[in-house]
Design an enzyme around this catalytic site. Structure first.
Site, mmCIF file in Angstrom:
data_model
loop_
_atom_site.group_PDB
_atom_site.id
_atom_site.type_symbol
_atom_site.label_atom_id
_atom_site.label_comp_id
_atom_site.label_asym_id
_atom_site.label_seq_id
_atom_site.Cartn_x
_atom_site.Cartn_y
_atom_site.Cartn_z
ATOM 1 N N TYR A 200 -15.612 10.761 -19.147
ATOM 2 C CA TYR A 200 -15.986 9.371 -18.862
ATOM 3 C C TYR A 200 -17.104 9.337 -17.808
ATOM 4 O O TYR A 200 -17.040 10.061 -16.801
ATOM 5 C CB TYR A 200 -14.741 8.636 -18.369
ATOM 6 C CG TYR A 200 -14.995 7.221 -17.953
ATOM 7 C CD1 TYR A 200 -15.286 6.242 -18.900
ATOM 8 C CD2 TYR A 200 -14.955 6.851 -16.612
ATOM 9 C CE1 TYR A 200 -15.528 4.935 -18.511
ATOM 10 C CE2 TYR A 200 -15.189 5.542 -16.221
ATOM 11 C CZ TYR A 200 -15.478 4.595 -17.175
ATOM 12 O OH TYR A 200 -15.718 3.306 -16.789
ATOM 13 N N ASP B 48 -7.437 12.934 -18.600
ATOM 14 C CA ASP B 48 -7.649 11.497 -18.759
ATOM 15 C C ASP B 48 -7.141 11.146 -20.158
ATOM 16 O O ASP B 48 -7.734 11.534 -21.159
ATOM 17 C CB ASP B 48 -9.145 11.185 -18.602
ATOM 18 C CG ASP B 48 -9.423 9.685 -18.609
ATOM 19 O OD1 ASP B 48 -8.652 8.954 -19.262
ATOM 20 O OD2 ASP B 48 -10.407 9.270 -17.985
ATOM 21 N N ARG C 37 0.824 -1.220 0.000
ATOM 22 C CA ARG C 37 0.000 0.000 0.000
ATOM 23 C C ARG C 37 0.858 1.270 0.000
ATOM 24 O O ARG C 37 0.341 2.360 -0.186
ATOM 25 C CB ARG C 37 -0.976 -0.011 1.185
ATOM 26 C CG ARG C 37 -1.998 1.120 1.136
ATOM 27 C CD ARG C 37 -3.120 0.941 2.146
ATOM 28 N NE ARG C 37 -2.653 0.559 3.460
ATOM 29 C CZ ARG C 37 -2.075 1.386 4.326
ATOM 30 N NH1 ARG C 37 -1.903 2.663 4.025
ATOM 31 N NH2 ARG C 37 -1.669 0.954 5.505
ATOM 32 N N LYS D 181 -7.657 -0.383 -20.040
ATOM 33 C CA LYS D 181 -7.884 -0.231 -21.483
ATOM 34 C C LYS D 181 -6.591 -0.537 -22.256
ATOM 35 O O LYS D 181 -6.130 -1.649 -22.184
ATOM 36 C CB LYS D 181 -8.436 1.175 -21.761
ATOM 37 C CG LYS D 181 -9.588 1.568 -20.826
ATOM 38 C CD LYS D 181 -10.820 0.687 -20.960
ATOM 39 C CE LYS D 181 -11.802 0.841 -19.786
ATOM 40 N NZ LYS D 181 -12.197 2.202 -19.469
HETATM 41 C C1 PLP Z 1 -12.596 2.892 -18.322
HETATM 42 C C2 PLP Z 1 -12.260 4.314 -18.208
HETATM 43 C C3 PLP Z 1 -12.041 4.915 -16.966
HETATM 44 C C4 PLP Z 1 -12.195 4.170 -15.650
HETATM 45 O O1 PLP Z 1 -11.287 3.144 -15.530
HETATM 46 P P1 PLP Z 1 -11.543 1.827 -14.644
HETATM 47 O O2 PLP Z 1 -10.314 1.043 -14.863
HETATM 48 O O3 PLP Z 1 -12.798 1.194 -15.143
HETATM 49 O O4 PLP Z 1 -11.720 2.286 -13.236
HETATM 50 C C5 PLP Z 1 -11.684 6.260 -16.948
HETATM 51 N N1 PLP Z 1 -11.572 6.976 -18.078
HETATM 52 C C6 PLP Z 1 -11.793 6.433 -19.282
HETATM 53 C C7 PLP Z 1 -11.672 7.294 -20.494
HETATM 54 C C8 PLP Z 1 -12.147 5.093 -19.404
HETATM 55 O O5 PLP Z 1 -12.378 4.571 -20.612
#
Ligand code: PLP
Length: 386
Positions: free
Chosen positions: A103, A175, A49, A200
């Protein structure tokens, strides 16, 4: 491997952040799954952690080098990374400016959590820089953007946002999930904090949940202080899997990006399709900005089926391309935003955001484009016959 010298992108993906197997000289990183490390006679007090196990530390290096930042942290999900970053820089009485289209999970997080902690937020009217400026308040601490954005692949001018924020001592967060570090490095344009859902493209095989933050040493140190309290660290077994996946990050994303361009150009010419949203098409309204700030245009696109084709039926008739909630895997997938991510909005609210009933978001995989095109043509034919 030292990260001081600049290597090519594939060399970086394969070698930066390897844990050396000193004992047996194996080809790949050993896994150190210990949750208990010595405290006596050691330089670092290690604990999962604290984000400082050997596997975590080495993967931080790989991500930092790929994102052109000094440091990075890995988390158990994209939302664990996003929430830790926001809570590290925000407190009671602060204000955040957020790009309109982000998102869904991040939107939900802000709307449901911020008020509890007395954090104010404003959503912009669009992703244009002119719409951020009027929202500035004396207590604005963070600007939060996402580019390309979901589901219409809107592009926000990163340099304009970074320049504006620097004038007002505001921290910028992006993001960068859709582009991945292969297609876009926001730090090069002055963005402070780069966030990823590593579930992703970084994971890339639709089998890992993870998140990442890349930033300067100073900003990562600040985020770390908050992150150890929330405890969103990733288990070392999964850190290891993510390292393995990232060795092919460039190979995968390059191929997917190349395929997406071919698919976007094909779809734009199809008589059954009204519109295609892809930053690599000259018809995209922010094509010029995309060219300036992206190394490649990514592997996500959206298209609108003409109203004589039922979008759900069309997706059921696909054989190869899978209707799927997530994205960015090696396999091509589609999703209907009206049925999923934007299902809670009224039709009116959706239309205001440009989301029509026939809209399909398409995550392009590594399959040959001929096969994907044949699959789409067959599905359209079948749907029209019904
Ligand atoms: C999937 C996604 C998230 C969130 O990610 P998790 O791994 O599901 O918590 C945030 N931003 C974008 C653009 C995403 O596609």
């Amino acid at each position: 491997m030292k990260s001081t010298k600049k290597f090519g992108i594939n060399t970086t993906c394969v070698h930066i952040g390897e844990v050396k197997d000193e004992q047996f000289k194996g080809a790949v990183s050993p896994i150190y799954p210990s949750t208990s490390y010595a405290f006596d006679g050691v330089d670092i007090k290690r604990y999962p952690r604290y984000f400082n196990t050997p596997n975590q530390e080495m993967l931080h290096k790989k991500i930092a080098v790929l994102e052109h930042t000094e440091d990075a942290l890995i988390f158990s999900s994209g939302m664990a990374a996003i929430s830790a970053a926001l809570f590290a820089f925000l407190q009671n009485g602060d204000h955040v400016i957020v790009q309109q289209v982000i998102y869904g999970g991040t939107f939900n997080f802000m709307v449901n959590e911020f008020e509890k902690f007395g954090i104010e937020y404003s959503f912009t009217e669009s992703d244009k820089i002119e719409d951020f400026l009027p929202l500035l308040r004396p207590n604005t601490k963070v600007m939060y953007i996402e580019t390309p954005s979901n589901p219409l692949l809107g592009i926000t001018d990163m340099k304009a946002i970074a320049d504006l924020s620097k004038q007002h001592q505001i921290i910028t967060m992006i993001d960068n999930t859709f582009a991945s570090p292969i297609n876009q490095n926001p730090a090069d344009f002055g963005i402070d904090i780069v966030l990823h859902s590593a579930t992703k493209y970084m994971g890339g095989h639709s089998d890992i949940s993870a998140g990442a933050i890349a930033a300067s040493k100073e900003h990562i140190a600040k985020i770390w202080e908050t992150a150890i309290n929330y405890g969103g660290n990733l288990s070392d077994q999964t850190v290891w899997l993510l390292e393995r996946s990232m060795k092919t990050l460039n190979l995968r994303v390059k191929e997917q990006t190349k395929n997406a361009q071919i698919m976007a150009e094909y779809l734009e010419k199809s008589e059954h399709i009204d519109a295609v949203y892809y930053p690599g098409l000259p018809s995209h309204p922010q094509y010029e900005i995309a060219k300036k700030q992206m190394k490649g245009f990514g592997a996500m696109l959206s298209f609108e089926l003409k109203s004589h084709i039922d979008a759900m039926q069309f997706q059921r008739n696909l054989q190869l391309i899978k209707p799927s909630m997530s994205l960015a895997g090696l396999e091509s997938t589609t999703v209907s935003p009206v049925q999923t991510t934007h299902a809670l909005l009224s039709e009116q609210e959706r239309l205001e955001r440009g989301i029509k009933n026939g809209l399909i978001r398409f995550s392009v995989g590594i399959e040959e484009p001929e096969d994907l095109i044949a699959d789409i043509e067959l599905a359209i034919e079948k749907t029209l016959k019904k």
